[in-house]
Design an enzyme around this catalytic site. Sequence first.
Site, short mmCIF file in Angstrom:
data_model
loop_
_atom_site.label_atom_id
_atom_site.label_comp_id
_atom_site.label_asym_id
_atom_site.label_seq_id
_atom_site.Cartn_x
_atom_site.Cartn_y
_atom_site.Cartn_z
CB SER A 52 -0.22 -19.34 -0.55
OG SER A 52 -1.59 -19.21 -0.88
N GLY A 57 -2.38 -21.74 -6.91
CA GLY A 57 -2.36 -20.86 -8.07
C GLY A 57 -2.58 -19.42 -7.62
CD GLU A 78 7.47 -4.66 -7.71
OE1 GLU A 78 8.68 -4.90 -7.54
OE2 GLU A 78 7.02 -3.52 -7.93
CD GLU A 111 -2.04 -3.17 -4.99
OE1 GLU A 111 -2.49 -4.29 -5.21
OE2 GLU A 111 -1.02 -2.71 -5.54
NE ARG A 115 -3.54 -5.27 -1.39
CZ ARG A 115 -3.54 -6.42 -2.02
NH1 ARG A 115 -2.56 -7.26 -1.83
NH2 ARG A 115 -4.49 -6.74 -2.86
#
Length: 291
Positions: A52, A57, A78, A111, A115
């Site tokens: 992707s 980008g 990361e 974070e 997720r």
Amino acid sequence: MSPQGGLGRGLGALIPSGARVLEEIPVSAIKPNPRQPRRHFDESSLIELSASIGRLGLLQPVVVRRKPDDRYELVMGERRWRAAHRAGLSMIPALIVETDDRGALERALVENLQRQDLNPLEEAAAYQQLIEDAGLTHEQLAERVGLSRPAVSNALRLLELPDDLQRMVIEGKLSAGHVRALHGLLGNPLILRIAQRVFAEGLSVRQTEDLVRQERDASPTSRTARVARPSTEAPGLVALAERLGDELSTRVGIKMGKGKGKIIIEFGSQEDLERLCRQIAPGAWAEESSD
């Protein structure tokens, strides 16, 4: 959500309020955070994300902090950085922030939690690291990461497990609920064999709890106790003990005999006992402390 993901709910609030600079920086100038709680990255997911990024980008900048010699250390992102490296990008957008070691670890942890990227052991290890580095109590840590204190305490119990059981958790063979049930057999040489049976037979958490209870009741100590003091277990007592154990962040047993019963609350140290006393009778504890 796109394959590259969004900031996650409320994640923007985690970025330090100090200096923030958005720049294009060399991928090769960025190094991962050695204190990053996440240790395992799904290979197929990385391949998909890399493809992707190769097409579109990097849509979401990584978050980094400056290090000596014009280097940068990752604070967040990361997985995106790894995928960008695979995609052959030489430069990527990065938000450069000012934060210390503790802040970087805390933001990386939250974070990943938002997720749901951490396995239960990575989560527990990150909690333990924050407790040690920042001197936080279980309650303070729970408040910071948006969880209940029992949830944090139960997660930390995973670190007490033998290495073989920890490996089963990492491999997804046992859930946190299964391991929590198996915790009652710590020190029992049969714990690994029972864990393997749980996985092989696809037992539920409730079935695992029943299996652990049977094993504990079958031990010589338990048999002696039953002969010396027979008791019956009224319906609902097990569930009630589990709810109380969740609230107190420890193992609780409830026994009902003829005309009377007892509650057994386990603790690991004097500090843990004091914690339980404060929780059970906060008024009396405050009174004693003020004398």
